[in-house]
Design a protein around this motif. Structure first.
Motif, PDB file in Angstrom:
ATOM      1  N   ALA A  16       0.772  -1.272  -0.002  1.00  0.00           N
ATOM      2  CA  ALA A  16      -0.054  -0.115  -0.065  1.00  0.00           C
ATOM      3  C   ALA A  16       1.086   1.400  -0.128  1.00  0.00           C
ATOM      4  O   ALA A  16       2.210   1.034   0.232  1.00  0.00           O
ATOM      5  CB  ALA A  16      -0.893   0.127   1.247  1.00  0.00           C
ATOM      6  N   THR A  17       0.010   2.361  -0.202  1.00  0.00           N
ATOM      7  CA  THR A  17       0.934   3.561   0.101  1.00  0.00           C
ATOM      8  C   THR A  17       0.698   3.844   1.644  1.00  0.00           C
ATOM      9  O   THR A  17      -0.561   4.039   2.022  1.00  0.00           O
ATOM     10  CB  THR A  17       0.517   4.669  -0.898  1.00  0.00           C
ATOM     11  N   TYR A  18       1.774   4.156   2.171  1.00  0.00           N
ATOM     12  CA  TYR A  18       1.594   4.600   3.697  1.00  0.00           C
ATOM     13  C   TYR A  18       1.619   6.026   4.171  1.00  0.00           C
ATOM     14  O   TYR A  18       2.383   6.765   3.454  1.00  0.00           O
ATOM     15  CB  TYR A  18       2.441   4.032   4.431  1.00  0.00           C
ATOM     16  N   TYR A  19       0.840   6.366   4.840  1.00  0.00           N
ATOM     17  CA  TYR A  19       0.688   8.160   5.027  1.00  0.00           C
ATOM     18  C   TYR A  19       0.841   8.360   6.646  1.00  0.00           C
ATOM     19  O   TYR A  19      -0.055   7.463   7.253  1.00  0.00           O
ATOM     20  CB  TYR A  19      -0.721   8.643   4.521  1.00  0.00           C
TER      21      TYR A  19
ATOM     22  N   THR B  36       4.387   7.396   1.266  1.00  0.00           N
ATOM     23  CA  THR B  36       5.454   6.301   0.766  1.00  0.00           C
ATOM     24  C   THR B  36       4.946   5.088   0.306  1.00  0.00           C
ATOM     25  O   THR B  36       4.325   4.332   1.179  1.00  0.00           O
ATOM     26  CB  THR B  36       6.667   6.208   1.661  1.00  0.00           C
ATOM     27  N   GLN B  37       5.509   4.562  -0.817  1.00  0.00           N
ATOM     28  CA  GLN B  37       4.870   3.144  -1.340  1.00  0.00           C
ATOM     29  C   GLN B  37       5.732   1.990  -0.460  1.00  0.00           C
ATOM     30  O   GLN B  37       6.883   1.908  -0.443  1.00  0.00           O
ATOM     31  CB  GLN B  37       5.184   3.081  -2.618  1.00  0.00           C
ATOM     32  N   VAL B  38       4.742   1.034  -0.173  1.00  0.00           N
ATOM     33  CA  VAL B  38       5.494  -0.302   0.129  1.00  0.00           C
ATOM     34  C   VAL B  38       5.063  -1.246  -0.678  1.00  0.00           C
ATOM     35  O   VAL B  38       3.843  -1.472  -0.635  1.00  0.00           O
ATOM     36  CB  VAL B  38       5.138  -0.334   1.786  1.00  0.00           C
ATOM     37  N   THR B  39       6.013  -2.115  -1.203  1.00  0.00           N
ATOM     38  CA  THR B  39       5.442  -3.386  -1.979  1.00  0.00           C
ATOM     39  C   THR B  39       5.943  -4.691  -1.400  1.00  0.00           C
ATOM     40  O   THR B  39       7.217  -4.521  -1.252  1.00  0.00           O
ATOM     41  CB  THR B  39       5.956  -2.890  -3.434  1.00  0.00           C
ATOM     42  N   VAL B  40       5.165  -5.378  -1.065  1.00  0.00           N
ATOM     43  CA  VAL B  40       5.828  -6.788  -0.451  1.00  0.00           C
ATOM     44  C   VAL B  40       5.366  -7.809  -1.621  1.00  0.00           C
ATOM     45  O   VAL B  40       4.299  -8.198  -1.783  1.00  0.00           O
ATOM     46  CB  VAL B  40       4.857  -7.113   0.750  1.00  0.00           C
TER      47      VAL B  40
END
Length: 121
Positions: free
Chosen positions: A92-95, A115-119
């Motif tokens: 997700a994108t984290y805010y 900020t983008q988190v990709t797992v």
């Protein structure tokens, strides 16, 4: 001018870790509860974690309890989100957000840019 700047996102394999940072400027971070939210593509923004001014009150979404840890360093005007044992559904994108009501995690009016988190493997 109040500003929140997130950093620390990236691509990580399932089971990995990331630490997100939220740097505050233009206001005194000490006076505010801070929270993290996330938004995956096609989904609504959802609450992740929040920490009170005094650090006495911390609240997590059920989906991240035991894996994520929120903390703050008022001297550095920064809030952190340590994310361990990441899962693909954490993508997700984290805010970060100020003025949040810690419980039940209702957002305040001020947001960072995300900020983008990709797992993914």
């Amino acid at each position: 001018q109040l500003q929140l700047v997130e950093s620390g996102g990236g691509l990580v394999q399932p089971g990995g870790s990331l630490r997100l940072s939220c740097a505050a400027s233009g206001f005194t971070l000490d006076y505010y509860a801070i929270g993290w939210f996330r938004q995956a593509p096609g989904k609504e923004r959802e609450f992740v974690a929040a920490i009170s001014r005094s650090v006495m009150n911390i609240h997590y979404a059920d989906a991240v309890k035991g894996r994520f840890t929120i903390s703050r360093d008022n001297a550095k005007a920064t809030v952190y989100l340590q994310m361990n044992n990441l899962k693909p559904e954490d993508t997700a994108t984290y805010y970060c957000n100020t003025g949040i009501i810690v419980v039940p995690g209702s957002p305040g009016p001020n947001w960072g840019q995300g900020t983008q988190v990709t797992v993914s493997s």
